[in-house]
Design a protein around this motif. Structure first.
Motif, PDB file in Angstrom:
ATOM      1  N   PRO A 105      10.631 -10.270  16.436  1.00 54.64           N
ATOM      2  CA  PRO A 105      11.451 -10.831  17.521  1.00 54.64           C
ATOM      3  C   PRO A 105      11.774 -12.303  17.233  1.00 54.64           C
ATOM      4  O   PRO A 105      10.880 -13.071  16.880  1.00 54.64           O
ATOM      5  CB  PRO A 105      10.558 -10.693  18.758  1.00 54.64           C
ATOM      6  N   GLY A 106      13.041 -12.652  17.334  1.00 54.35           N
ATOM      7  CA  GLY A 106      13.443 -14.052  17.154  1.00 54.35           C
ATOM      8  C   GLY A 106      13.688 -14.455  15.706  1.00 54.35           C
ATOM      9  O   GLY A 106      14.157 -15.562  15.446  1.00 54.35           O
ATOM     10  N   ALA A 107      13.385 -13.567  14.762  1.00 55.88           N
ATOM     11  CA  ALA A 107      13.540 -13.941  13.349  1.00 55.88           C
ATOM     12  C   ALA A 107      15.025 -14.096  12.999  1.00 55.88           C
ATOM     13  O   ALA A 107      15.894 -13.454  13.583  1.00 55.88           O
ATOM     14  CB  ALA A 107      12.885 -12.906  12.450  1.00 55.88           C
ATOM     15  N   VAL A 108      15.266 -14.985  12.041  1.00 59.36           N
ATOM     16  CA  VAL A 108      16.643 -15.383  11.705  1.00 59.36           C
ATOM     17  C   VAL A 108      17.035 -14.937  10.297  1.00 59.36           C
ATOM     18  O   VAL A 108      16.236 -14.994   9.365  1.00 59.36           O
ATOM     19  CB  VAL A 108      16.764 -16.924  11.824  1.00 59.36           C
ATOM     20  N   MET A 146      23.239 -26.530   4.572  1.00 57.19           N
ATOM     21  CA  MET A 146      22.319 -25.406   4.323  1.00 57.19           C
ATOM     22  C   MET A 146      20.862 -25.871   4.485  1.00 57.19           C
ATOM     23  O   MET A 146      20.057 -25.207   5.136  1.00 57.19           O
ATOM     24  CB  MET A 146      22.514 -24.851   2.900  1.00 57.19           C
ATOM     25  N   ARG A 147      20.558 -27.033   3.900  1.00 54.80           N
ATOM     26  CA  ARG A 147      19.170 -27.531   3.976  1.00 54.80           C
ATOM     27  C   ARG A 147      18.782 -27.812   5.419  1.00 54.80           C
ATOM     28  O   ARG A 147      17.669 -27.464   5.845  1.00 54.80           O
ATOM     29  CB  ARG A 147      19.023 -28.802   3.141  1.00 54.80           C
ATOM     30  N   ALA A 148      19.712 -28.419   6.160  1.00 56.04           N
ATOM     31  CA  ALA A 148      19.422 -28.746   7.559  1.00 56.04           C
ATOM     32  C   ALA A 148      19.220 -27.460   8.370  1.00 56.04           C
ATOM     33  O   ALA A 148      18.297 -27.359   9.191  1.00 56.04           O
ATOM     34  CB  ALA A 148      20.567 -29.579   8.143  1.00 56.04           C
ATOM     35  N   ALA A 149      20.069 -26.461   8.121  1.00 61.43           N
ATOM     36  CA  ALA A 149      19.973 -25.210   8.896  1.00 61.43           C
ATOM     37  C   ALA A 149      18.696 -24.454   8.539  1.00 61.43           C
ATOM     38  O   ALA A 149      18.050 -23.848   9.407  1.00 61.43           O
ATOM     39  CB  ALA A 149      21.203 -24.337   8.629  1.00 61.43           C
ATOM     40  N   ILE A 150      18.323 -24.510   7.273  1.00 57.43           N
ATOM     41  CA  ILE A 150      17.081 -23.833   6.854  1.00 57.43           C
ATOM     42  C   ILE A 150      15.876 -24.506   7.526  1.00 57.43           C
ATOM     43  O   ILE A 150      14.974 -23.848   8.037  1.00 57.43           O
ATOM     44  CB  ILE A 150      16.964 -23.839   5.310  1.00 57.43           C
ATOM     45  N   LYS A 151      15.920 -25.826   7.545  1.00 51.75           N
ATOM     46  CA  LYS A 151      14.821 -26.576   8.173  1.00 51.75           C
ATOM     47  C   LYS A 151      14.743 -26.253   9.672  1.00 51.75           C
ATOM     48  O   LYS A 151      13.676 -26.023  10.222  1.00 51.75           O
ATOM     49  CB  LYS A 151      15.071 -28.076   7.969  1.00 51.75           C
ATOM     50  N   GLN A 152      15.921 -26.217  10.297  1.00 47.55           N
ATOM     51  CA  GLN A 152      15.956 -25.999  11.747  1.00 47.55           C
ATOM     52  C   GLN A 152      15.588 -24.565  12.140  1.00 47.55           C
ATOM     53  O   GLN A 152      14.824 -24.352  13.077  1.00 47.55           O
ATOM     54  CB  GLN A 152      17.365 -26.336  12.283  1.00 47.55           C
ATOM     55  N   HIS A 153      16.147 -23.591  11.417  1.00 52.42           N
ATOM     56  CA  HIS A 153      16.012 -22.195  11.864  1.00 52.42           C
ATOM     57  C   HIS A 153      14.910 -21.417  11.155  1.00 52.42           C
ATOM     58  O   HIS A 153      14.592 -20.301  11.561  1.00 52.42           O
ATOM     59  CB  HIS A 153      17.348 -21.467  11.691  1.00 52.42           C
ATOM     60  N   GLN A 154      14.347 -21.989  10.075  1.00 51.80           N
ATOM     61  CA  GLN A 154      13.252 -21.309   9.349  1.00 51.80           C
ATOM     62  C   GLN A 154      13.558 -19.819   9.113  1.00 51.80           C
ATOM     63  O   GLN A 154      12.802 -18.935   9.564  1.00 51.80           O
ATOM     64  CB  GLN A 154      11.938 -21.469  10.136  1.00 51.80           C
ATOM     65  N   LEU A 180      16.145 -22.082  -2.796  1.00 51.97           N
ATOM     66  CA  LEU A 180      14.967 -21.250  -3.099  1.00 51.97           C
ATOM     67  C   LEU A 180      13.674 -22.034  -2.848  1.00 51.97           C
ATOM     68  O   LEU A 180      12.711 -21.512  -2.287  1.00 51.97           O
ATOM     69  CB  LEU A 180      15.012 -20.788  -4.558  1.00 51.97           C
ATOM     70  N   ARG A 181      13.676 -23.292  -3.265  1.00 53.47           N
ATOM     71  CA  ARG A 181      12.460 -24.109  -3.108  1.00 53.47           C
ATOM     72  C   ARG A 181      12.189 -24.462  -1.648  1.00 53.47           C
ATOM     73  O   ARG A 181      11.046 -24.510  -1.221  1.00 53.47           O
ATOM     74  CB  ARG A 181      12.577 -25.394  -3.937  1.00 53.47           C
ATOM     75  N   GLU A 182      13.253 -24.677  -0.881  1.00 55.99           N
ATOM     76  CA  GLU A 182      13.061 -25.176   0.495  1.00 55.99           C
ATOM     77  C   GLU A 182      13.005 -24.066   1.542  1.00 55.99           C
ATOM     78  O   GLU A 182      12.717 -24.343   2.700  1.00 55.99           O
ATOM     79  CB  GLU A 182      14.173 -26.177   0.837  1.00 55.99           C
ATOM     80  N   SER A 183      13.314 -22.833   1.144  1.00 58.33           N
ATOM     81  CA  SER A 183      13.330 -21.746   2.132  1.00 58.33           C
ATOM     82  C   SER A 183      11.925 -21.246   2.407  1.00 58.33           C
ATOM     83  O   SER A 183      11.192 -20.935   1.474  1.00 58.33           O
ATOM     84  CB  SER A 183      14.187 -20.583   1.624  1.00 58.33           C
ATOM     85  N   PRO A 184      11.588 -21.132   3.704  1.00 60.89           N
ATOM     86  CA  PRO A 184      10.260 -20.618   4.031  1.00 60.89           C
ATOM     87  C   PRO A 184      10.192 -19.091   3.873  1.00 60.89           C
ATOM     88  O   PRO A 184       9.111 -18.517   3.865  1.00 60.89           O
ATOM     89  CB  PRO A 184      10.107 -21.009   5.500  1.00 60.89           C
ATOM     90  N   GLY A 185      11.364 -18.454   3.787  1.00 58.98           N
ATOM     91  CA  GLY A 185      11.400 -16.986   3.716  1.00 58.98           C
ATOM     92  C   GLY A 185      12.023 -16.508   2.413  1.00 58.98           C
ATOM     93  O   GLY A 185      12.107 -17.252   1.435  1.00 58.98           O
TER      94      GLY A 185
END
Ligand code: PMP
Length: 360
Positions: A105-108, A146-154, A180-185
């Motif tokens: 639930p809530g995953a992006v 992209m970096r900002a959105a990845i940081k914000q939305h994980q 690839l390096r900055e993505s938590p998923g």
């Protein structure tokens, strides 16, 4: 009789809001709308192929793991040692398996936009939130955004079509490495058009724990077989394999793909011819007055003319040529059209028809 109240109560609102994936009729038209390979196979090989299919035991279920084909694919696609492949009924199915696996639930799901529409559609199917990050004006990745959105939305998953559909370009490889390096998923690099781009992240599979590389045989000439390939670390694939319906790759597809890969030179030659035709189409389109055309590393070309895309699309169809009108997508794609690279004759017919449309 259908009970509309019951439908409204039972079917999720996000599904009711969707439109089913629409495939326009193409009977009698030169079909340059769906990135298919226009070539068929030499008659002698077709005969051999039929001999193979004749003996497929279709009274039995297929090999659920498609062992023979997977082994062959790993070699053919140069999947690095220690990595494995998971097969899907088209890469569409693989996108679905990945997202079913991560759909908490809530995953992006995050992707640059515009891009291949199924990432967003399947996110809806499985109840995930989709975040689209606009591409830069040259259709390259806007890395800062992209970096900002990845940081914000994980995001649980990022999809990068490489080259991108419908824009046709390859994103900057260094930017993808940063993502690839900055993505938590997971980061899925979708190389559906690899045969026409000849650039790949396959070799990077050992270097990034969160990378998966997706391919398909569709664009290369086997769209009717429906065979998608997900390459990656076996520990990821084992999880997605649990979500795969048993026997998703039917016996005729397994035997056909195995036969076709034994004769991969036929497919490679066809891709090489299409790359040559792509260069000609790009050049001739760019020379037409008022036509804006974007460079392509895929087997299609995005372009815009001085006339409304709806008018151009309809007039081409009238002349027997079916391309894709992307104008309805809106945003940066307003008045954009996409043409698949066909045979030299088909491309010549398309160009002649377009010249007629633009000169009236
Ligand atoms: N990825 C991209 C980028 C595509 O453009 C497409 C097809 N339009 C696909 C995946 C799906 O391919 P298939 O399901 O035929 O393997």
């Amino acid at each position: 009789m259908k009970d509309n109240d019951l439908i409204t109560r039972l079917i999720r609102p996000e599904i009711r809001a969707l439109k089913a994936y629409h495939v326009p009729g193409s009977a009698g038209l030169i079909k340059l709308d769906a990135m298919e390979n226009p070539y068929s196979w030499p008659a002698a090989l077709k005969q051999e192929w039929l001999e193979v299919l004749r003996d497929v035991p279709i009274n039995r279920y297929p090999d659920p793991a498609a062992q023979v084909l997977r082994t062959q694919l790993k070699r053919s696609l140069a999947v690095p040692a220690g990595m494995d492949v998971l097969l899907g009924n088209g890469s569409d199915e693989l996108i679905q398996l990945i997202l079913m696996g991560v759909a908490r639930p809530g995953a992006v799901v995050l992707a640059p936009e515009p891009t291949f529409v199924m990432y967003k559609m399947i996110a809806s199917f499985v109840g995930m939130r989709f975040v689209g990050v606009p591409l830069a004006s040259d259709f390259g990745l806007d890395l800062a955004a992209m970096r900002a959105a990845i940081k914000q939305h994980q995001p649980a998953a990022v999809f990068l079509a490489y080259p991108n559909n419908p824009t046709g370009n390859l994103f900057d490889a260094a930017a993808i490495e940063i993502i690839l390096r900055e993505s938590p998923g997971l980061v899925v690099v979708d190389e559906a058009y690899h045969a026409f781009a000849q650039q790949s992240f396959m070799d990077c599979l050992g270097r990034f724990d969160n990378l998966l590389v997706m391919r398909t045989l569709s664009k290369q000439g086997l769209a009717g077989l429906r065979l998608g390939i997900l390459a990656g670390d076996p520990s990821w694939l084992v999880e997605f394999d649990k979500l795969r319906l048993p026997y998703n790759i039917n016996s005729l597809t397994q035997a056909s793909a195995a036969f076709a890969l034994k004769h991969k030179n036929v497919l490679d030659d066809q891709a090489a011819r299409l790359r040559v035709e792509r260069a000609r189409l790009l050049q001739e389109l760019a020379a037409l007055p008022g036509v804006q055309v974007w460079p392509s590393a895929a087997n299609f070309i995005l372009f815009r003319t001085g006339k409304p895309a709806d008018v151009v699309f309809a007039a081409l169809r009238q002349q027997g040529v079916l391309i894709k009108n992307l104008s309805g997508t809106g945003g940066v794609l307003v008045n954009c059209l996409r043409v698949t690279v066909g045979t030299p004759d088909e491309n010549t017919t398309f160009l002649a028809a377009l010249r007629r449309v633009l000169s009236t």
